[in-house]
Structure formats: C-alpha cells, structure tokens
Design a protein around this motif. Structure first.
Motif, short mmCIF file in Angstrom:
data_model
loop_
_atom_site.label_atom_id
_atom_site.label_comp_id
_atom_site.label_asym_id
_atom_site.label_seq_id
_atom_site.Cartn_x
_atom_site.Cartn_y
_atom_site.Cartn_z
N THR A 58 42.69 33.30 67.26
CA THR A 58 42.62 33.99 65.97
C THR A 58 43.52 33.27 64.96
OG1 THR A 58 44.39 35.48 66.69
CG2 THR A 58 42.13 36.24 66.97
N GLU A 59 43.16 33.40 63.69
CA GLU A 59 43.96 32.80 62.64
C GLU A 59 44.90 33.85 62.04
OE1 GLU A 59 41.47 31.02 59.74
OE2 GLU A 59 40.55 29.59 61.14
N PRO A 60 46.06 33.44 61.55
CA PRO A 60 46.98 34.41 60.94
C PRO A 60 46.36 35.07 59.71
CG PRO A 60 47.68 32.16 60.49
CD PRO A 60 46.58 32.07 61.50
N VAL A 61 46.71 36.33 59.50
CA VAL A 61 46.18 37.05 58.35
C VAL A 61 46.86 36.54 57.09
CG1 VAL A 61 45.90 39.32 57.28
CG2 VAL A 61 45.79 39.09 59.77
N ARG A 62 46.06 36.18 56.10
CA ARG A 62 46.61 35.64 54.85
C ARG A 62 47.30 36.74 54.07
NH1 ARG A 62 44.68 34.70 49.80
NH2 ARG A 62 42.66 35.63 50.33
N PRO A 63 48.55 36.54 53.65
CA PRO A 63 49.28 37.59 52.92
C PRO A 63 48.63 37.89 51.57
CG PRO A 63 50.48 35.52 52.82
CD PRO A 63 49.36 35.31 53.78
N ALA A 64 48.80 39.14 51.12
CA ALA A 64 48.26 39.56 49.83
C ALA A 64 49.38 39.66 48.81
CB ALA A 64 47.55 40.90 49.97
N GLU A 65 49.08 39.28 47.57
CA GLU A 65 50.09 39.31 46.52
C GLU A 65 50.32 40.72 45.98
OE1 GLU A 65 48.93 36.56 43.54
OE2 GLU A 65 49.15 34.79 44.82
N GLN A 66 49.28 41.58 46.06
CA GLN A 66 49.39 42.94 45.54
C GLN A 66 49.17 43.95 46.65
OE1 GLN A 66 46.28 42.26 42.45
NE2 GLN A 66 47.79 43.08 41.01
N VAL A 67 49.84 45.09 46.54
CA VAL A 67 49.64 46.15 47.52
C VAL A 67 48.35 46.90 47.22
CG1 VAL A 67 50.59 48.30 48.46
CG2 VAL A 67 52.13 46.41 47.87
N LEU A 68 48.10 47.16 45.95
CA LEU A 68 46.91 47.91 45.54
C LEU A 68 46.19 47.13 44.45
CD1 LEU A 68 45.32 50.65 45.72
CD2 LEU A 68 46.75 51.44 43.83
N SER A 69 44.88 47.02 44.57
CA SER A 69 44.10 46.29 43.58
C SER A 69 42.78 47.00 43.35
CB SER A 69 43.84 44.85 44.05
OG SER A 69 43.02 44.15 43.15
N TRP A 70 42.51 47.42 42.11
CA TRP A 70 41.29 48.15 41.79
C TRP A 70 40.13 47.17 41.57
CZ3 TRP A 70 41.07 53.30 42.25
CH2 TRP A 70 42.28 54.00 42.24
N PRO A 71 38.91 47.60 41.87
CA PRO A 71 37.75 46.74 41.63
C PRO A 71 37.63 46.41 40.14
CG PRO A 71 37.15 48.64 42.98
CD PRO A 71 38.53 48.89 42.48
N THR A 72 37.11 45.24 39.85
CA THR A 72 36.93 44.80 38.48
C THR A 72 35.44 44.67 38.17
OG1 THR A 72 37.07 42.48 39.14
CG2 THR A 72 39.10 43.56 38.46
N LEU A 73 35.10 44.76 36.91
CA LEU A 73 33.72 44.58 36.50
C LEU A 73 33.45 43.10 36.22
CD1 LEU A 73 33.25 47.59 34.04
CD2 LEU A 73 32.61 47.45 36.45
N PHE A 74 32.20 42.69 36.54
CA PHE A 74 31.72 41.34 36.26
C PHE A 74 32.67 40.27 36.82
CE2 PHE A 74 30.08 43.90 32.57
CZ PHE A 74 28.80 44.03 33.09
N PHE A 75 32.68 40.19 38.15
CA PHE A 75 33.53 39.25 38.87
C PHE A 75 33.35 37.83 38.36
CE2 PHE A 75 33.83 36.14 42.33
CZ PHE A 75 35.13 36.34 42.76
N TRP A 76 32.09 37.44 38.03
CA TRP A 76 31.80 36.06 37.66
C TRP A 76 32.03 35.79 36.18
CZ3 TRP A 76 31.11 33.03 41.74
CH2 TRP A 76 30.65 33.61 42.92
N GLY A 77 32.29 36.82 35.41
CA GLY A 77 32.48 36.64 33.98
C GLY A 77 31.40 37.37 33.19
N THR A 78 31.37 37.17 31.89
CA THR A 78 30.40 37.84 31.02
C THR A 78 28.97 37.48 31.43
OG1 THR A 78 31.97 37.66 29.18
CG2 THR A 78 29.68 38.18 28.64
N SER A 129 26.05 46.53 42.24
CA SER A 129 26.20 45.13 42.65
C SER A 129 26.30 44.22 41.44
CB SER A 129 25.01 44.71 43.52
OG SER A 129 24.92 45.48 44.70
N GLY A 130 25.44 44.46 40.43
CA GLY A 130 25.49 43.66 39.23
C GLY A 130 26.78 43.84 38.46
N LEU A 131 27.23 45.08 38.35
CA LEU A 131 28.48 45.35 37.63
C LEU A 131 29.68 44.76 38.35
CD1 LEU A 131 27.86 49.07 36.56
CD2 LEU A 131 27.83 47.05 35.08
N GLY A 132 29.64 44.78 39.69
CA GLY A 132 30.76 44.26 40.46
C GLY A 132 30.68 42.77 40.73
#
Length: 442
Positions: A215-235, A291-294
């Motif tokens: 198994t590979e080590p779990v990559r650390p996360a910079e934030q404890v909590l992160s809310w979903p964002t709209l339009f991951f790829w941009g406008t 899916s489109g919004l996310g």
C-alpha cells in the motif's frame, strides 16, 4: 432476500451494511477521477479535489434517487460511457489544438444539456413508455455485453496489470486476488455473514496488502474541511461538437436507466411502475445537472447495485441512505477521501468479482425466458456478435473518424444494444406486438 426494500435491519446489521455500500460506492468510482486527472494533466491536489467532488455528488445524487426518485437502493455513479467520451474527446481536442481544460469546460455545459433532456422525458412521462422497448431479449443482451465489456478490466486488475504502473502480471497480486475471491465465496455460503461478504473481502484484502507493504502512504490534506465548488474546470464554454455528443449520449443513456431499473426490479423481487421510471428519469436529469455544475463525470444508475443486492441479499433502503449521507461527508473531508482513495485497486476488483458475475447471470436468465426460435437466435446472436466483436477492435482504429461516429461505433455495449433494438422492433418485428399496437390504436 433477507431484508426487503421496506425492512429495517437491526442496528448492527444496518451499520455494517451501510459501511459495505460506502466501500462499494468508493471502489466503483475511485478510479475515474484518477484516470480523468491523468488524461487532463491535473496535478495531485487538483486530482484530490476532483475525487472529493465526485464522492460528494455521488452521495447527493444517490440519496435523492432512493428518497424521492425511483426509490431503489441503486448507486448513481460515473457512467463508463461518459468517462470514455471524456477521454476520447480530450485526445481529439488536443490533436486540433484545444487545451484539455477547455474540453472540460465544454463538458460541464454538455452535461447540463443532457440533464435537461432527462428532465423533459421524465416530466412528459415518456420514460415509462420507453421501457416497453426493453424486452427480455434486449435487456439480456445489455447485461451480457455489460459483463463482457467489464471482464477485461476486472481480470487485468486482479492480475496486477496497472497496479503501481505495472504492464505485466504480478504473481503475488494475482495469488492474493484468488484468495480474496475464495474468501468472498466462503463468507457468502455462511448464513450469518453472507450479507457482508464483499465488505470482508475488501477489508481483509486491504489489511493483507498493508502487511505485505503493497500500500502507498495516504497523501496529507492541507485543509480539514473543504466544501464542493461549482464548475471545477472553470467557466462553461460552448462547443458544438462536445454539446451535441453530450446530448446524444444522454439520449442513449435513457436505455441504461430503463435496463438498470428492470434489473433492480428482478434483484428486489419487484416490478418498477411507469411512475418509478419517470421519477427515475427526472432525478437522473438532476444528477446530470449536478455533474455539470460540479464538473464531475456524468452519473447514471449503476446496474452493479443489483448485483450487490443479489450477492448480499440485502435490499433495505435504510443502510443505503445512511451510506450515501456518509459519501457526502467523505466529500467534505479531504483526508478521509484521500484515505479511501488509497484502497488498492486489485483488492477492489477481487472482492467485487462475484458481484460482477451476477450481471452476466441476469442476462442469461433473460435469455432463458425467451423461446429460442430462429428469430430470437438471429436477433440475439447478431447483437452479441456485433457488440463483442467491436470490443476487440483497437480504439486507435476509430480516431480518424468524426467524434460522433467514433463514439457510436467504437463502443461495443452501445452498438450491440442499438442493433438489438433495431432487429427486435424494426427488422424482425414480432407480429403479435404489431397487432397489440393496432388494437390499442383502434
């Protein structure tokens, strides 16, 4: 069936079943963000964000379906057809000078348009009528082709091909995979723990991989909590090719919705009503809009859920709803998502192997219920040969054709089902069906 749709299992059983559903949901979707991220040139942090987005929206879309949609405990997961098109069009776009991120921006809009298509069909009540096209011969062909299309990836994963970038069979991984499959079969044969066979296989397999140092080590996360964002790829941006391909894909995936509900009905010993089909269509539209919004790969009801229910004999909605709430929570906490994403893919494939065999079983049962006369053999045989044959054609053979053509003829599952529909309802149309329609018209 130990627990039906409306049953409420004991607390301990409910918790374990919910955990099992969460692991199944993660294992069936975790590879998609990784693959998309690699093709689209995303960095590690961006892939982690896409993973979170995917987990959150899978949980939300599935919860809406089981709560007020078709009301079956059926996962909404990334459609193989969608992520295949994501990859194909990214490659085509790069060849004509488009940046992959621009393709992602266009897909966001295309997914929203496909979602509107589902909403229209659902609100107009057309999906309930559409399901009449899916006779046992059509649904059986779909399930057989689906199982065949999956088998190559399943066995390759179990043998270690692709694990840690290996292009060859890894004997140790293959041996452990066989052991996990054997364990799942043994647990399935016990009365007390049969419902959790897949869970046991995944957990014990993961622990064994950790002991062996695979198994590979779990990559650390910079934030404890992160809310979903709209339009991951941009406008979102308009691209006729991507949008039209998305609309056509949405129309084709109506067949997936219908066949998935048919199979789920058989797994739960129920018969889906027209109202359920239409509600399912409406909320499949909602899941595509999400899916489109996310900015995640388009989601559809996965037939795999029926195979899991058939294997575990657990159809209760309550554990499934709790699991989907858990998936949304995973999507809010980066570290949890990163931890679950560390599940070795060979373990997931091996633990799910018996469940995948159930998909083939559903198709064979459908064929067994059809009279094997010359017409049936011609329709079913032609559809299966076309679908399976196309699966053996190298993907590179279609790249010089227009995107829509390569998308249609390069997908054996899609092409086989379309051929079956045409042969069943147009070319070799059953006279009895025509007489029934004439009688209704009169």
């Amino acid at each position: 069936m130990k627990y039906g749709l409306h049953d409420k299992p004991p607390v301990g059983t409910t918790i374990l079943s919910a955990l099992q559903w969460m692991i199944v949901a993660v294992s069936s979707s975790v590879a998609v963000p990784l693959m998309i991220g690699d093709v689209y040139g995303l960095g590690p942090d961006e892939i982690g964000n896409l993973m979170q987005q995917t987990m959150f929206f899978i949980g939300l879309a599935s919860l809406l379906q089981v709560w007020i949609g078709h009301r079956y405990p059926m996962l909404e997961g990334p459609a193989g057809l969608w992520w295949g098109i994501f990859i194909i069009l990214a490659q085509i776009g790069t060849s004509v000078g488009l940046h992959p991120r621009e393709i992602g921006q266009s897909f966001q809009l295309g997914l929203c348009m496909a979602g509107l298509l589902f909403l229209v069909f659902g609100f107009m009540g057309w999906i309930g009528k559409l399901q009449r096209w899916f006779t046992p011969l059509v649904s059986g062909t779909y399930m057989i082709l689906l199982a065949v299309s999956l088998c190559s990836n399943i066995l390759a994963g179990m043998l270690g091909i692709g694990f840690e970038h290996s292009k060859e069979v890894i004997p140790g991984v293959a041996a452990v995979s066989v052991g996990i499959v054997a364990l799942v079969i043994v647990v399935m044969r016990t009365k007390r723990f049969s419902s959790f066979a897949v869970l046991f296989g995944m957990v014990i397999g993961w622990v064994l991989y950790a002991v062996l140092g695979w198994t590979e080590p779990v990559r650390p996360a910079e934030q404890v909590l992160s809310w979903p964002t709209l339009f991951f790829w941009g406008t979102p941006r308009w691209d006729w090719g991507v949008v039209l391909t998305s609309m056509l894909t949405g129309f084709v995936l109506l067949t997936n919705l219908v066949t998935s509900m048919v199979v789920m009905g058989k797994a739960t010993d129920t018969v889906p009503t027209d109202k359920q089909y239409n509600r399912g269509g409406i909320f499949t539209g909602v899941s595509h809009l999400l899916s489109g919004l996310g900015g995640v790969v388009g989601m559809i009801p996965l037939s795999l859920a029926a195979a899991v229910i058939q294997t575990t004999r657990m159809a209760s909605r309550l554990p499934f709803m709790l699991a989907m709430i858990g998936m949304m929570v995973i999507g809010l906490f980066p570290y949890v998502a990163h931890f679950l994403a560390a599940l070795p893919t060979p373990v997931a494939y091996a633990a799910m192997f018996i469940s995948y065999t159930q998909l083939l079983g559903f198709g064979l049962k459908d064929y067994a219920n059809v009279k094997m006369d010359d017409r049936t053999i011609t329709v079913g045989g032609s559809s299966l040969l076309v679908g399976i044959g196309v699966m053996f054609v190298p993907a590179s053979a279609w790249q010089h054709l227009p995107a829509l053509v390569s998308f249609l003829f390069g997908n054996g599952l899609l092409l086989g089902v379309i051929v079956c529909l045409l042969l069943e309802h147009v070319v070799f149309r059953n006279r009895g069906d025509k007489q029934k329609e004439d009688g209704r018209a009169a």
